[in-house]
Design a protein around this motif. Structure first.
Motif, PDB file in Angstrom:
ATOM      1  N   SER A   1       1.065   4.024  -2.926  1.00 32.80           N
ATOM      2  CA  SER A   1       0.867   5.442  -2.610  1.00 32.80           C
ATOM      3  C   SER A   1       2.018   6.283  -3.154  1.00 32.80           C
ATOM      4  O   SER A   1       1.791   7.381  -3.686  1.00 32.80           O
ATOM      5  N   GLN A   2       3.219   5.779  -3.034  1.00 34.67           N
ATOM      6  CA  GLN A   2       4.380   6.504  -3.560  1.00 34.67           C
ATOM      7  C   GLN A   2       4.304   6.626  -5.075  1.00 34.67           C
ATOM      8  O   GLN A   2       4.604   7.678  -5.636  1.00 34.67           O
TER       9      GLN A   2
ATOM     10  N   LEU B   1       0.831  -1.199   0.000  1.00 40.72           N
ATOM     11  CA  LEU B   1       0.000   0.000   0.000  1.00 40.72           C
ATOM     12  C   LEU B   1       0.871   1.257   0.000  1.00 40.72           C
ATOM     13  O   LEU B   1       0.583   2.229  -0.711  1.00 40.72           O
TER      14      LEU B   1
ATOM     15  N   LEU C   1       1.614   9.209  -5.966  1.00 44.07           N
ATOM     16  CA  LEU C   1       2.100  10.564  -5.700  1.00 44.07           C
ATOM     17  C   LEU C   1       3.074  11.010  -6.783  1.00 44.07           C
ATOM     18  O   LEU C   1       2.994  12.138  -7.284  1.00 44.07           O
TER      19      LEU C   1
END
Length: 67
Positions: free
Chosen positions: A11-12, A7, A15
């Motif tokens: 998310s990285q 997760l 982004l």
């Protein structure tokens, strides 16, 4: 070796993709603004002259639009 959190990795990646997309959009906007400044050379000089003539007191009078 520590186990990576999928997760956090996702998310990285999201982004990075978001910031990359914003950078591309801003670069396009900058290119358009530079192209327009070449086509309309008097626009920059005119905007500088207007900002010198209009003071803060006068500018406060212009902000009277109802929200």
């Amino acid at each position: 070796m520590p186990k990576k959190d999928p997760l956090a990795e996702l998310s990285q990646e999201m982004l990075a993709a978001t910031l990359s997309g914003q950078a591309m959009g801003l670069n396009l906007l900058l290119a358009e603004m530079r192209a327009l400044s070449e086509v309309l050379p008097g626009a920059l000089a005119q905007s500088a002259a207007v900002s010198e003539r209009v003071g803060p007191a006068e500018e406060a009078d212009f902000d009277n639009m109802p929200v």
